[in-house]
Design an enzyme around this catalytic site. Sequence first.
Site, PDB file in Angstrom:
ATOM      1  N   GLY A  69      36.724  46.925  51.202  1.00  0.00           N
ATOM      2  CA  GLY A  69      37.273  45.850  50.515  1.00  0.00           C
ATOM      3  C   GLY A  69      38.572  45.283  51.471  1.00  0.00           C
ATOM      4  O   GLY A  69      38.620  44.093  51.761  1.00  0.00           O
ATOM      5  N   THR A  70      39.115  45.938  52.375  1.00  0.00           N
ATOM      6  CA  THR A  70      40.101  45.670  53.325  1.00  0.00           C
ATOM      7  C   THR A  70      39.476  44.498  54.331  1.00  0.00           C
ATOM      8  O   THR A  70      40.087  43.575  54.619  1.00  0.00           O
ATOM      9  CB  THR A  70      40.704  46.794  54.040  1.00  0.00           C
ATOM     10  N   ASN A 149      46.508  45.785  41.390  1.00  0.00           N
ATOM     11  CA  ASN A 149      46.083  47.373  41.595  1.00  0.00           C
ATOM     12  C   ASN A 149      47.074  48.141  41.078  1.00  0.00           C
ATOM     13  O   ASN A 149      47.136  49.333  41.172  1.00  0.00           O
ATOM     14  CB  ASN A 149      45.906  47.660  42.877  1.00  0.00           C
ATOM     15  N   GLN A 177      39.892  45.485  42.430  1.00  0.00           N
ATOM     16  CA  GLN A 177      40.269  45.968  41.107  1.00  0.00           C
ATOM     17  C   GLN A 177      39.751  45.261  39.874  1.00  0.00           C
ATOM     18  O   GLN A 177      39.797  45.764  38.769  1.00  0.00           O
ATOM     19  CB  GLN A 177      41.782  46.060  40.903  1.00  0.00           C
ATOM     20  N   SER A 197      34.518  46.286  46.613  1.00  0.00           N
ATOM     21  CA  SER A 197      34.611  47.618  47.354  1.00  0.00           C
ATOM     22  C   SER A 197      33.892  48.749  46.220  1.00  0.00           C
ATOM     23  O   SER A 197      34.195  48.511  45.018  1.00  0.00           O
ATOM     24  CB  SER A 197      36.217  47.921  47.657  1.00  0.00           C
ATOM     25  N   CYS A 321      48.649  53.442  48.283  1.00  0.00           N
ATOM     26  CA  CYS A 321      48.965  53.155  49.781  1.00  0.00           C
ATOM     27  C   CYS A 321      50.340  53.044  50.036  1.00  0.00           C
ATOM     28  O   CYS A 321      50.694  52.739  51.351  1.00  0.00           O
ATOM     29  CB  CYS A 321      48.491  51.572  50.122  1.00  0.00           C
TER      30      CYS A 321
END
Length: 375
Positions: A69-70, A149, A177, A197, A321
């Site tokens: 996803g990043t 998220n 998400q 993702s 994170c």
Amino acid sequence: MHYLDHAATTPVSQETAQAMLAVLTRQFGNPSSQHTLGREAKKLVDGSRAIIAKSLACKSEQLYFTSCGTESDNWAIRAALHQNRRLGKHIVTTAVEHSAVLQCVKHLEQEGYSVSYVKPDSQGRVTADQIAAVLREDTALVSVMLVNNETGARFPIEEIAALLKDRSTLLHTDAVQGFLKIPFTAKSLGADYISISAHKIGGPKGIGALYTGGKAKTPQPLLYGGGQESNLRPGTEATAQIAGFAKAVELRQNHLEEILHHLADCRAYAVEKLEGIPTLQILSSGGAPHILAASLPGYPSQNIVSELNEKGIYISAGSACHRGKASHVFTAMGLDKKTAAGAIRISFGPETHKSDIDALADALAEHQRTRFPML
Ligand code: PLP
């Protein structure tokens, strides 16, 4: 074990793992190879793309595989800015995006872009009017997530898309998400770029996808190399991850209504159980069904996460994170320091049982009884 951290990542089912194993051990060809094994691998990648595209109701050609996803977020942002390079250097986003977006635009600030960060209200919500208020003639890109998220708040992407309909400004949404957690199609959202993702929906880590449509032209690549992904995203395709991604999407999509009901039930049950715990505050209201944010004000969330861990109960302190830093999301929501520092995230998946929630509620109640014996 009581796993209540599905917003961080999700388990891969046996069926998905089997699909991946078959690719790793038997259908292991390189999709670029001319021989039969290579052609089979190519077919598998194309078939997987078609399954994921179907879940977004878009064309296969509109979907590119990425490593996560990043990467999808970074690619969408860079591609949009490249397309609109003559329009200007202004970006609109929110103060509560995932770091995959926030760190990317922070970096762009150093490259001469100016960024407007729209702040949420105390419930973590952002409105289309707030976005409209900061748009400028030179706004090249609006990047707003679909579901936050940490709070589960759902942002009004459809309304923002309507705002931008007659402008050249491009719209990206980080739907990592939101994908298969709230029902949507690429068309219903109306965003030009959508990031997703696999590992948030029962797929493996290390595979994501980027949808492009609407006003987005063929995206400028982020990486340069071979001709994979229509010459736009080089690197030998991660065939096993791609197969796992598609299998996970298929499994969720086939039971989506049931799964969404289950997530909503889990969330409602958790709210009911947690509301009775002294001083505990529920922070999120509504939005995506799989995330519930709460706080034990004055008690550092890192500590409660560790204490629960000792009992085999797994939750997050805000986003997985952050690792100890105060959450930028709860800070942006204007929560006082004590409440923000005590914020925890509980998140559910199809595998969650009521007994997991009972275990969490019992542990939190016991914790609060020892902290506040007078209550
Ligand atoms: N965006 C959001 C909203 C997320 O929650 C995450 C993962 O935590 C990401 C992006 C990053 O996705 P990935 O882990 O696949 O890079």
